[in-house]
Design a protein around this motif. Structure first.
Motif, PDB file in Angstrom:
ATOM      1  N   GLN A 110      -8.259   1.705  -7.604  1.00 33.62           N
ATOM      2  CA  GLN A 110      -7.995   0.306  -7.319  1.00 33.62           C
ATOM      3  C   GLN A 110      -8.648  -0.201  -6.060  1.00 33.62           C
ATOM      4  OE1 GLN A 110      -6.255  -2.172  -8.782  1.00 33.62           O
ATOM      5  NE2 GLN A 110      -5.384  -0.831 -10.323  1.00 33.62           N
TER       6      GLN A 110
ATOM      7  N   ILE B  74       0.712  -1.355  -0.044  1.00 33.39           N
ATOM      8  CA  ILE B  74       0.059   0.192  -0.078  1.00 33.39           C
ATOM      9  C   ILE B  74       0.743   1.100   0.072  1.00 33.39           C
ATOM     10  CG2 ILE B  74      -1.701   1.364   1.311  1.00 33.39           C
ATOM     11  CD1 ILE B  74      -3.150  -1.214   2.177  1.00 33.39           C
TER      12      ILE B  74
ATOM     13  N   MET C  35      -7.980   3.989  -0.087  1.00 33.10           N
ATOM     14  CA  MET C  35      -6.354   3.350   0.361  1.00 33.10           C
ATOM     15  C   MET C  35      -5.841   3.999   1.169  1.00 33.10           C
ATOM     16  SD  MET C  35      -5.521   0.457  -1.246  1.00 33.10           S
ATOM     17  CE  MET C  35      -7.152  -0.186  -0.519  1.00 33.10           C
TER      18      MET C  35
ATOM     19  N   TYR D 169      -1.284  -1.421  -5.410  1.00 33.98           N
ATOM     20  CA  TYR D 169      -2.639  -1.999  -5.040  1.00 33.98           C
ATOM     21  C   TYR D 169      -2.868  -3.343  -5.952  1.00 33.98           C
ATOM     22  CZ  TYR D 169      -2.159   2.842  -3.253  1.00 33.98           C
ATOM     23  OH  TYR D 169      -1.826   3.995  -2.920  1.00 33.98           O
TER      24      TYR D 169
END
Length: 675
Positions: A510, A436, A487, A441
């Motif tokens: 993503q 990450i 994310m 991702y």
């Protein structure tokens, strides 16, 4: 509307841009065909000679072919033809056919000159697209014997590309109907009999066969070869779905788009394969043999990292059939690309040359694409050899690499067994936070998608993901969907200002794909997403519907067969009073359609009543009127009983097919256990 101003095109040349020094007559100008010792290209009347064996790729230099200049009168005539093609005034199909016939009469004898001329080649492509089968065969016949020069020419290659694309339909029609389309009888018997499109295509293949190894690495010829391989293998071309640029270069695709020149798009209802004669399959094998078996290892490895030739090798690997000859060509090609890996598949001995070559290939911006295809099509023993020898215990290192991580993604999604995939998950389970932070991702998404396919390791993957987002099992995971969609870890979300939390542009593509994949997991695992989603304020999740990224995630909850129908009904109730606003949005309208497909008859009546109250407003909106048609609001308004019966009939059909569809996963899971 008639064109009043002709758009200038001299600055929009197709192909590689060249410097003035490269374009001088002394060095041959653009790449095309062989020059004679005096520096003169072969004339139209001078026969082409074999310059080199197909195995001496590095020694082949394709120089520009010249067939003479176009006179001003012909150029003026073609400009008028282009005006007619851009703004057709034909009243009947017969009028159009007669016009095309008259143009071909003017073209006769100048086909090669026109094809290699910048302006005229563009007009020829437009002319070919409205030509009938007979006219296409006549034109292709005029180019016979000159395929190598034309394929390697900067402008003629585009004409050949269009001609091969159109030839595919003609060949398929010949196979189905059993004979070629007839045309007018030749007035002069000395002209001979016009060949069928099948014979003309095979003749083109015979022309290029001796030098096909050199052509696939030639800048302009490579894309034409790819089209030809698609035609021979019986595959349908879809340029609109060509995301990797294997069928048309970026410049060519951009030019087509800017000039409103239609790209080939395969119909959603059309089969991905075509009917082609057996001779085409044989020729495909012949060209595959020429490239795979008759080439040395050094030559194939050189082509593997060649920017233009590499996509051709990808197609050769993907399009081989499952018969003995196809598998032989595939294994030989794999063996030569990967330095004898098939020959030594059972050997435990080290190969320093192969090891260093693989390390180079997986990090190479061109060669890595070939490894992605190999991970998908390689026989299981070869796949296992690649994994155990070069990738096991190195997955984290390669997953964090800016290029190699794409190969790892394909390795994960094509794992050959649940047991093998479990080993991969175990190795990567502690790397999620690094992935990450490093922006990789796609590796996490590939792990989740492979887990859904193989039905294994779901718990381990989700635990690794929540730990990476700083949400351990004993902590509240209410904000899980918010963190995944952006994310961000939990601290990032907690410390962000309210403005950033509400900004839909912070949604990560993503992250949305990861959320969509988790929702496809069984209920015991996707509950992590569902419970977090439902714990959000409905006003917050409603805003997702107006985002291209957020709406997909929202829609996936409604479409997933693993989500309980009671949960879906709760989501539908949360949207009550808001369906009209959604129906007028280009992203929200898809949510309405998905809601409609999962709603029961009572919920459909509520939605229909809500839409009916503002029917006039929706009917005047370009998206809203489509929703009115989808929900049949006109019938609901005038003949409600018929509308109810219709919707109940649709529900009965769904229930009937539901039992059939639910039996399939059970059979599949048994097969996996036995495997």
């Amino acid at each position: 509307m008639p064109r009043t101003v002709r758009k200038a095109r001299p600055n929009k040349k197709r192909g590689k841009r060249q410097t003035k020094e490269e374009e001088t007559p002394e060095n041959g100008g653009e790449s095309g065909f062989f020059m004679d010792p005096q520096g003169q290209a072969p004339s139209e009347d001078q026969p082409m000679e074999n310059a080199s064996s197909s195995h001496m790729y590095q020694e082949q230099h394709f120089q520009a072919a010249s067939f003479g200049e176009i006179d001003e009168q012909m150029l003026g005539y073609f400009k008028n033809v282009e005006k007619m093609l851009d703004d057709p005034q034909f009243e009947t199909a017969e009028d159009q056919r007669l016009f095309v016939d008259s143009v071909y009469c003017e073209v006769e004898g100048n086909e090669l000159r026109l094809t290699t001329n910048y302006s005229c080649s563009l007009i020829l492509e437009k002319l070919l697209k409205i030509s009938n089968a007979f006219q296409l065969r006549v034109f292709m016949d005029k180019l016979s014997g000159r395929s190598v020069e034309l394929f390697a020419h900067r402008f003629a290659s585009h004409v050949c590309q269009t001609l091969i694309t159109l030839a595919a339909d003609v060949v398929e029609r010949e196979v189905i109907e059993g004979k070629p389309a007839e045309g007018p009888e030749p007035q002069d018997e000395s002209q001979g009999v016009l060949l069928s499109m099948e014979e003309l295509v095979l003749g083109m293949c015979e022309d290029i066969k001796p030098v096909v190894g050199g052509l696939i690495s030639q800048q302009f010829a490579s894309h034409v070869i790819r089209y030809l391989l698609f035609l021979l293998a019986g595959k349908r071309v879809d340029e609109m779905g060509d995301r990797k640029g294997r069928l048309r270069s970026k410049k060519s695709a951009k030019y087509k788009t800017e000039n409103n020149d239609t790209l080939t798009k395969a119909s959603a209802h059309a089969s991905s394969t075509r009917s082609v004669p057996a001779s085409f399959k044989n020729m495909f094998r012949t060209l595959s043999t020429e490239l795979a078996i008759n080439s040395s290892e050094t030559e194939v490895r050189t082509l593997s990292v060649h920017q233009v030739a590499n996509p051709v090798l990808q197609l050769l690997l993907e399009m081989q059939e499952d018969d003995e000859e196809g598998q032989k060509a595939k294994t030989v090609l794999l063996d030569r690309i990967l330095w004898g890996i098939v020959t030594d598949v059972d050997s435990t001995a080290e190969s320093k040359d192969r090891d260093s070559w693989f390390e180079t290939l997986i990090r190479d911006s061109v060669g890595s694409h070939l490894l992605e295809v190999i991970a998908k099509v390689a026989p299981t023993p070869v796949y296992n050899k690649i994994y155990t020898t070069y990738l096991r215990n190195k997955l984290e290192k390669f997953s964090l690499h800016p290029i190699a991580n794409f190969v790892i993604q394909h390795l994960l999604t094509n794992a050959r067994s649940p047991q093998q995939f479990d080993m991969m998950v175990q190795e990567l389970s502690g790397s999620f936070e690094k992935l990450i932070k490093g922006g990789k991702y796609g590796v996490i998404r590939s792990l989740i998608e492979a887990s859904v396919t193989l039905k294994t390791s779901e718990k381990e993957i989700l635990r690794s993901l929540t730990d990476a987002l700083h949400m351990p099992e004993n902590q509240d995971r209410k904000e899980f969907v918010n963190c995944v969609m952006r994310m961000w870890n939990l601290e990032d979300w907690t410390n962000s200002p309210e403005e950033d939390k509400r900004n839909l542009r912070n949604f990560h593509l993503q992250g949305s794909l990861i959320l969509q994949a988790i929702v496809k997991m069984p209920a015991e695992h996707n509950n992590l997403v569902i419970s977090s989603f439902l714990s959000q304020n409905p006003d917050t999740t409603f805003r997702w519907c107006f985002s291209p990224v957020g709406s997909r995630a929202y829609q996936s909850i409604l479409s997933s067969p693993e989500v309980n129908i009671k949960i879906k009904r709760k989501v539908l109730r949360n949207l009550e009073g808001r369906y009209v606003d959604l129906a007028k949005d280009k992203f929200g309208s898809h949510i309405v359609e998905q809601c409609w497909s999962v709603a029961d008859i009572d919920m459909k009546e509520r939605i229909a009543n809500e839409l009916l109250k503002r029917e006039r407003e929706l009917s005047e909106h370009y998206i809203g009127k489509c929703i009115l048609w989808t929900c049949k609001i006109g019938q609901f308004k005038r003949k409600r009983e018929d509308w109810v019966e219709r919707e109940k009939g649709i529900e009965r059909k769904k229930e009937m097919f539901k039992d059939i569809l639910e039996d399939e996963p059970v059979k599949a899971s048994k097969k996996r256990k036995n495997f």
